[in-house]
Design a protein around this motif. Structure first.
Motif: not given
Length: 350
Positions: A18-26, A36-49, A190-191
């Motif tokens: 099933h999808p995440a409850k809210n799309r942007d909270e994946s 080579g750094k790996i970060e763990h964020r929430t989708f809605k944080d994408i705007i920071e980049y 895009g989901l």
């Protein structure tokens, strides 16, 4: 590279049903290729980049309810018909997959509703499961497509989502910006977008422009040759609008970020490169297969999901991130229990 280099063991529990409850909270894993750094964020944080002048290129294809269930004339046997693409609009001729295929022969008629208004005749065999069928429909084109829409089921990918389609999937297995009907699978990166995320990107000065690539089953077709140069992709229909090319090229000239939202947007752009390595307006069919090593000409950032082992989608992500870095990221994703595949979490490769 060899097929076996893309093999990994994925626990079944990590395949999103099933999808995440809210799309942007994946969840969002961010890969920095330079460090080579790996970060763990929430989708809605994408705007920071992203910031002023950066561009997102989205695939605005729209999924149609491609899975139909019909009954064979005389025997009444239940047959699944998966619509792949319309070959001739005038006479409602379609390229389809049927299951069980052994029961379906040329000349058979299939009935899709109790009233007998939606009937198809099998015209030709194309592959072991493939058939060409012609719908025998008396009404207008509008009535025909409405009937297909009402009878059809959301085409969730059976290889990963093992449950039946639910009413909520009609909305959730579709991007919020879907516009041009023609895909049998959603461009899954895009989901995750919501109207709020799109608005916040706009406020930051980020432009979002469309391309269209109608996702076919070829995107998910298994690779069954060890030597990747021998694999042939199915062709998929695409359009790169002139207005989108102008915006993308302006960003490239200004050395800004151009983010391909999904492997399908990337394929459309890489199929439309001018002699001076800029995006050009184009439309047609592409069977471009991108695997390492590959020199990407347009996008310098990729947003994608976590893909199936040995899939062409994983191969493109590997070509973009660097193979060792991608494998490390996938191992990290498994350890951190990220969700995989169509309804899974997202990865941003910078």
């Amino acid at each position: 590279m060899k097929l076996s280099e893309f093999k990994f063991d994925l626990p079944e529990a990590l395949v999103a049903q099933h999808p995440a409850k809210n799309r942007d909270e994946s969840r969002l894993m961010v890969l920095h290729r330079d460090s080579g750094k790996i970060e763990h964020r929430t989708f809605k944080d994408i705007i920071e980049y992203f910031g002023e002048g950066d561009v997102f290129v989205v695939n605005d294809t729209k999924v149609f309810p491609a899975r139909l269930y019909g009954n064979k004339e005389k025997t009444g046997a239940k047959i699944e018909v998966f619509l792949l693409r319309e070959l001739n609009k005038e006479i409602h001729l379609w390229d389809v997959l049927v299951d069980p295929a052994r029961k379906i022969r040329v000349g058979n008629k299939l009935y899709f509703d109790d009233e007998g208004e939606v009937v198809a005749e099998v015209i030709d065999n194309t592959t072991s499961r493939g058939r060409t069928i012609k719908f025998l429909f008396d009404g207008s084109d509008e009535e025909f497509y409405k009937a297909l829409h009402n009878l059809g089921e959301t085409p969730l990918p059976r290889e990963s989502i093992t449950r039946d389609a639910e009413p909520a999937d009609k909305e959730r297995y579709q991007t919020i910006y879907a516009k041009h009907t023609g895909a049998v699978a959603a461009p899954s990166a895009g989901l995750h977008f919501t109207r709020e995320v799109m608005k916040r990107l706009e406020i930051r000065g980020v432009e979002v422009v469309p391309v269209t690539l109608h996702v076919g089953l070829g995107t998910f077709r298994t690779v069954d040759v060890e030597d990747l140069t021998k694999h042939k992709m199915d062709s998929e229909n695409f359009i790169v609008p002139a207005a989108s090319a102008v915006v993308v090229n302006k960003a490239l000239d200004a050395k800004k970020r151009v983010c391909a939202v999904g492997t399908t947007s990337m394929r459309a752009m890489e199929s439309s490169v001018s002699a001076n390595s800029r995006l050009k307006a184009n439309e047609g069919w592409t069977d471009r297969f991108i695997f390492p090593p590959y020199d990407f000409k347009i996008a310098n950032t990729l947003l994608t999901n976590f893909h199936t082992p040995e899939s062409t989608l994983m191969m493109m992500a590997s070509a973009f991130a660097g193979h060792e870095f991608l494998i490390e990221a996938y191992q990290t994703a498994i350890k951190e229990k990220y969700k995989f595949f169509s309804y899974g979490d997202a990865m941003l490769i910078l």
